[in-house]
Design a protein around this motif. Structure first.
Motif, PDB file in Angstrom:
ATOM      1  N   VAL A 188      22.652  46.266  18.799  1.00  0.00           N
ATOM      2  CA  VAL A 188      22.185  47.466  19.496  1.00  0.00           C
ATOM      3  C   VAL A 188      23.365  48.107  20.210  1.00  0.00           C
ATOM      4  CG1 VAL A 188      20.648  48.383  21.282  1.00  0.00           C
ATOM      5  CG2 VAL A 188      19.875  46.510  19.779  1.00  0.00           C
ATOM      6  N   ILE A 189      23.522  49.412  20.038  1.00  0.00           N
ATOM      7  CA  ILE A 189      24.585  50.185  20.681  1.00  0.00           C
ATOM      8  C   ILE A 189      23.953  51.114  21.704  1.00  0.00           C
ATOM      9  CG2 ILE A 189      26.494  51.792  20.293  1.00  0.00           C
ATOM     10  CD1 ILE A 189      26.209  50.843  17.251  1.00  0.00           C
ATOM     11  N   GLU A 190      24.488  51.134  22.922  1.00  0.00           N
ATOM     12  CA  GLU A 190      23.984  52.026  23.963  1.00  0.00           C
ATOM     13  C   GLU A 190      24.565  53.421  23.749  1.00  0.00           C
ATOM     14  OE1 GLU A 190      23.991  54.584  26.985  1.00  0.00           O
ATOM     15  OE2 GLU A 190      25.845  53.409  26.966  1.00  0.00           O
ATOM     16  N   MET A 191      23.679  54.432  23.635  1.00  0.00           N
ATOM     17  CA  MET A 191      24.117  55.799  23.333  1.00  0.00           C
ATOM     18  C   MET A 191      23.423  56.813  24.250  1.00  0.00           C
ATOM     19  SD  MET A 191      23.955  55.428  19.142  1.00  0.00           S
ATOM     20  CE  MET A 191      24.277  57.166  18.871  1.00  0.00           C
ATOM     21  N   GLY A 192      23.257  56.466  25.526  1.00  0.00           N
ATOM     22  CA  GLY A 192      22.413  57.286  26.383  1.00  0.00           C
ATOM     23  C   GLY A 192      23.093  58.233  27.336  1.00  0.00           C
ATOM     24  N   LEU A 193      24.410  58.401  27.225  1.00  0.00           N
ATOM     25  CA  LEU A 193      25.143  59.203  28.212  1.00  0.00           C
ATOM     26  C   LEU A 193      24.517  60.575  28.442  1.00  0.00           C
ATOM     27  CD1 LEU A 193      27.543  59.968  30.011  1.00  0.00           C
ATOM     28  CD2 LEU A 193      28.874  60.398  27.951  1.00  0.00           C
ATOM     29  N   ARG A 194      24.161  61.273  27.399  1.00  0.00           N
ATOM     30  CA  ARG A 194      23.681  62.658  27.533  1.00  0.00           C
ATOM     31  C   ARG A 194      22.284  62.744  28.141  1.00  0.00           C
ATOM     32  NH1 ARG A 194      24.318  64.273  21.489  1.00  0.00           N
ATOM     33  NH2 ARG A 194      23.781  62.057  21.347  1.00  0.00           N
ATOM     34  N   ARG A 195      21.567  61.615  28.162  1.00  0.00           N
ATOM     35  CA  ARG A 195      20.196  61.630  28.672  1.00  0.00           C
ATOM     36  C   ARG A 195      20.062  60.918  30.013  1.00  0.00           C
ATOM     37  NH1 ARG A 195      17.013  62.747  24.111  1.00  0.00           N
ATOM     38  NH2 ARG A 195      18.165  64.310  22.952  1.00  0.00           N
ATOM     39  N   ALA A 196      21.121  60.298  30.490  1.00  0.00           N
ATOM     40  CA  ALA A 196      21.064  59.634  31.794  1.00  0.00           C
ATOM     41  C   ALA A 196      20.908  60.681  32.899  1.00  0.00           C
ATOM     42  CB  ALA A 196      22.326  58.813  32.022  1.00  0.00           C
ATOM     43  N   GLN A 197      20.400  60.237  34.048  1.00  0.00           N
ATOM     44  CA  GLN A 197      20.128  61.193  35.121  1.00  0.00           C
ATOM     45  C   GLN A 197      21.392  61.817  35.703  1.00  0.00           C
ATOM     46  OE1 GLN A 197      18.341  58.563  34.516  1.00  0.00           O
ATOM     47  NE2 GLN A 197      16.181  59.029  34.846  1.00  0.00           N
ATOM     48  N   GLY A 213      22.753  42.842  26.601  1.00  0.00           N
ATOM     49  CA  GLY A 213      22.911  42.437  25.213  1.00  0.00           C
ATOM     50  C   GLY A 213      23.428  43.471  24.249  1.00  0.00           C
ATOM     51  N   CYS A 214      23.648  44.726  24.672  1.00  0.00           N
ATOM     52  CA  CYS A 214      24.229  45.705  23.758  1.00  0.00           C
ATOM     53  C   CYS A 214      25.648  45.277  23.368  1.00  0.00           C
ATOM     54  CB  CYS A 214      24.281  47.088  24.414  1.00  0.00           C
ATOM     55  SG  CYS A 214      22.713  47.976  24.366  1.00  0.00           S
ATOM     56  N   VAL A 215      26.045  45.609  22.142  1.00  0.00           N
ATOM     57  CA  VAL A 215      27.367  45.220  21.670  1.00  0.00           C
ATOM     58  C   VAL A 215      28.426  46.252  22.020  1.00  0.00           C
ATOM     59  CG1 VAL A 215      26.419  43.868  19.780  1.00  0.00           C
ATOM     60  CG2 VAL A 215      27.036  46.261  19.383  1.00  0.00           C
ATOM     61  N   GLY A 216      28.000  47.445  22.411  1.00  0.00           N
ATOM     62  CA  GLY A 216      28.954  48.485  22.728  1.00  0.00           C
ATOM     63  C   GLY A 216      28.258  49.696  23.301  1.00  0.00           C
ATOM     64  N   THR A 217      29.055  50.709  23.643  1.00  0.00           N
ATOM     65  CA  THR A 217      28.530  51.928  24.237  1.00  0.00           C
ATOM     66  C   THR A 217      29.265  53.134  23.680  1.00  0.00           C
ATOM     67  OG1 THR A 217      28.183  53.123  26.335  1.00  0.00           O
ATOM     68  CG2 THR A 217      30.153  51.764  26.185  1.00  0.00           C
ATOM     69  N   SER A 218      28.590  54.268  23.700  1.00  0.00           N
ATOM     70  CA  SER A 218      29.252  55.521  23.339  1.00  0.00           C
ATOM     71  C   SER A 218      29.986  56.121  24.535  1.00  0.00           C
ATOM     72  CB  SER A 218      28.214  56.530  22.839  1.00  0.00           C
ATOM     73  OG  SER A 218      27.329  56.903  23.889  1.00  0.00           O
ATOM     74  N   ASN A 219      29.780  55.565  25.723  1.00  0.00           N
ATOM     75  CA  ASN A 219      30.294  56.113  26.968  1.00  0.00           C
ATOM     76  C   ASN A 219      31.747  55.681  27.168  1.00  0.00           C
ATOM     77  OD1 ASN A 219      30.874  56.548  29.773  1.00  0.00           O
ATOM     78  ND2 ASN A 219      28.677  56.695  30.161  1.00  0.00           N
ATOM     79  N   VAL A 220      32.668  56.595  27.025  1.00  0.00           N
ATOM     80  CA  VAL A 220      34.094  56.263  27.059  1.00  0.00           C
ATOM     81  C   VAL A 220      34.530  55.816  28.451  1.00  0.00           C
ATOM     82  CG1 VAL A 220      36.424  57.126  26.612  1.00  0.00           C
ATOM     83  CG2 VAL A 220      34.529  57.855  25.155  1.00  0.00           C
ATOM     84  N   LEU A 221      34.018  56.456  29.512  1.00  0.00           N
ATOM     85  CA  LEU A 221      34.388  56.044  30.865  1.00  0.00           C
ATOM     86  C   LEU A 221      33.904  54.625  31.155  1.00  0.00           C
ATOM     87  CD1 LEU A 221      35.647  56.636  33.585  1.00  0.00           C
ATOM     88  CD2 LEU A 221      33.517  57.769  34.273  1.00  0.00           C
ATOM     89  N   ALA A 222      32.711  54.294  30.699  1.00  0.00           N
ATOM     90  CA  ALA A 222      32.216  52.922  30.867  1.00  0.00           C
ATOM     91  C   ALA A 222      33.085  51.943  30.096  1.00  0.00           C
ATOM     92  CB  ALA A 222      30.769  52.829  30.387  1.00  0.00           C
ATOM     93  N   GLY A 223      33.533  52.365  28.915  1.00  0.00           N
ATOM     94  CA  GLY A 223      34.433  51.515  28.148  1.00  0.00           C
ATOM     95  C   GLY A 223      35.731  51.261  28.885  1.00  0.00           C
ATOM     96  N   GLN A 224      36.288  52.311  29.476  1.00  0.00           N
ATOM     97  CA  GLN A 224      37.543  52.164  30.214  1.00  0.00           C
ATOM     98  C   GLN A 224      37.366  51.275  31.439  1.00  0.00           C
ATOM     99  OE1 GLN A 224      38.813  55.636  32.300  1.00  0.00           O
ATOM    100  NE2 GLN A 224      40.839  54.818  32.808  1.00  0.00           N
ATOM    101  N   CYS A 225      36.311  51.522  32.195  1.00  0.00           N
ATOM    102  CA  CYS A 225      36.128  50.812  33.463  1.00  0.00           C
ATOM    103  C   CYS A 225      35.753  49.354  33.277  1.00  0.00           C
ATOM    104  CB  CYS A 225      35.050  51.515  34.294  1.00  0.00           C
ATOM    105  SG  CYS A 225      35.547  53.124  34.946  1.00  0.00           S
TER     106      CYS A 225
END
Length: 512
Positions: A188-197, A213-225
């Motif tokens: 499962v990949i987290e892809m919710g950046l555009r829909r988050a509050q 349990g997600c294996v990754g995210t589309s959120n680049v800032l979260a990836g960096q941090c």
């Protein structure tokens, strides 16, 4: 309050490592140079001012942070957000512009503003480590210190713990759904950046999703941090911007030949998208590369995935994966798997990052003990709603394991001891006739020291260590407790001593 003698027993190397770690975290873009003192409700400040005016601001108190009901009809919650709590308390102070704003409200005296200028957290914090499996009414964080300090931090602690615990728990439900059938399930990949509050909800939500349990995210800032793998390919606009779908696919494959995943539903999945994807797959093979996958974002996902799988296999491309997106959650994923959908990965956005069905955990922060005449006395909040009656006193949470399996949790007073060589009788705090005796058990104290006398003594784990704690924790619970529909209720009982104290205070403050 911890004694000086006890404090001296804490290994100074642990304190040193703890500060190195929290200073590393404080330099992350999501934390760096962020004032947080005013992340509070006004009534926290008005109460602080009242305590200050009454000369009671140094009164010591104990607060518990806990929640009452599991979200999404789940059987448990994954505790998360402690890292943000540690960052907040470690740097908490009022800056000049914040003090000037408070002064401009014309609500507080200059003496009070001056007091805030010197504010530092000096209390004790005990908490369950992130990634711990927890249950209703168990203290997730216990704070002790001067009421002037402990009152201020309520709102911030609740928003940090409520949000990340909620998203981690929702994510685990989704990940569990994607793992219910071998061969058709996938990461499962987290892809919710555009829909988050907002931005913080997206970044810290992605962090919590990785814990869950997600294996990754589309959120680049979260990836960096947070060092989360970042994943993503293209949107429909990429394809629409080229003269043809095939031109768009070729351009993308030329740009990212080692990581080509093509979105095939812009025009027609079966007549256009998958056909053009096969052409590009052949061209990649000629270059010694492979098409990683295709993604379907709309339409009848079960039907389309099975047809696409059949077409790919017939074309000699069994290695090409198929990713699903399109407002997925645990129920849709589970249903797709039941229908035999051929997806190998899942991109989940809106319903994960917002915990769409249960958008709030509902954690609370309640006074459970207060100092009077130099002695700490238990406190209780009484309500006509039985579930809102609090458990008084300074407490700990014990987890009992029998043969390696979590058998029950016990909320007990902090000074209670238990002999593991003797049988222990547990009883339901409401329906006391429901009793359970456990023998030959091991005990884990879930609350660990984080701050003592305002000093950080807890070395924050890495995100991957937290994620591993989730996996290890879940392995100790039965499938009946973990199931997503009508889970078995896990035993969380009160110790006899705590139960008697609670009923004594109920009768004292609500006499018959």
């Amino acid at each position: 309050m911890i004694s000086v003698e006890q404090k001296d027993k804490i290994d100074p190397r642990v304190r040193e490592r703890a500060m190195v770690r929290v200073n590393e975290i404080a330099r992350l873009p999501v934390y760096r140079d962020r004032p947080a003192a005013l992340v509070t409700d006004l009534y926290q400040l008005t109460m602080m001012y009242g305590y200050f005016r009454a000369g009671r601001h140094q009164q010591r108190v104990v607060f518990d942070l806990f929640y009452r009901n599991n979200p999404s009809e789940n059987g448990y919650v994954i505790a998360a957000g402690l890292e943000q709590v540690v960052w907040y308390l470690n740097q908490l102070q009022f800056r000049g512009e914040e003090l000037e704003y408070l002064r401009s409200l014309n609500m507080f005296s200059d003496a009070f503003i001056d007091k805030l200028q010197d504010f530092r957290f000096t209390g004790d914090v005990y908490a369950v480590p992130e990634g711990t499996i927890v249950f209703p009414n168990e203290p997730l964080v216990r704070v002790e210190g001067p009421i002037f300090e402990v009152q201020l931090i309520e709102s911030a602690l609740l928003t940090f713990v409520n949000h990340q615990s909620l998203i981690a728990t929702k994510t685990q439900r989704i990940v569990d759904a994607a793992a219910t059938s071998s061969g058709t399930a996938g990461p499962v990949i987290e892809m919710g950046l555009r829909r988050a509050q907002n931005m913080d909800a997206s970044v810290f939500g992605a962090r919590a999703a990785f814990i869950g349990g997600c294996v990754g995210t589309s959120n680049v800032l979260a990836g960096q941090c947070f060092d989360i793998p970042v994943m993503g390919t293209m949107g429909h606009s990429w394809i629409q911007s080229f003269p043809s779908e095939l031109d768009a696919f070729r351009a993308y494959a030329d740009t990212f030949p080692d990581n080509t995943v093509l979105l095939i539903d812009t025009y027609d999945v079966l007549k256009s998208g998958i056909q053009n994807a096969i052409i590009v797959a052949r061209e990649l093979e000629a270059k010694g590369k492979t098409l990683r996958g295709v993604r379907i974002d709309s339409g009848d996902l079960a039907y389309l995935s099975k047809r696409v799988r059949s077409i790919l296999d017939a074309a000699g491309l069994p290695y090409v994966g198929i990713t699903a997106s399109s407002d997925l959650d645990e129920w849709i994923i589970r249903d797709l798997i039941i229908q035999g959908a051929a997806f190998t990965a899942w991109g989940v956005g809106t319903r994960l990052i917002t915990s769409y069905d249960t958008p709030s955990l509902g954690g609370v922060y309640k006074l459970v003990a207060h100092e009077r005449d130099g002695v700490m006395h238990p406190s209780i909040k009484i309500s006509e709603n039985a579930e809102k009656v609090t458990n008084p006193g300074k407490k700990k949470v014990l987890r009992f394991y029998v043969d390696g399996h979590a058998s029950a949790d016990l909320i007990a007073l902090d000074d209670e001891t238990f002999n593991t060589s003797e049988p222990l009788e547990l009883f339901d705090p409401v329906h006391t006739y429901k009793r359970k005796v456990i023998r030959n058990y091991e005990v884990e104290n879930l609350l660990v020291p984080v701050f003592l006398n305002g000093e950080l003594v807890y070395e924050l784990p890495t995100l991957r260590q937290i994620r591993q704690r989730v996996e290890n924790g879940l392995s100790h619970f039965s499938s009946e407790i973990l199931r997503p529909v009508k889970p078995h209720i896990y035993h969380v009982d009160l110790s006899k001593k705590l139960w008697e104290l609670k009923h004594h205070l109920l009768h004292e403050f609500r006499p018959e």
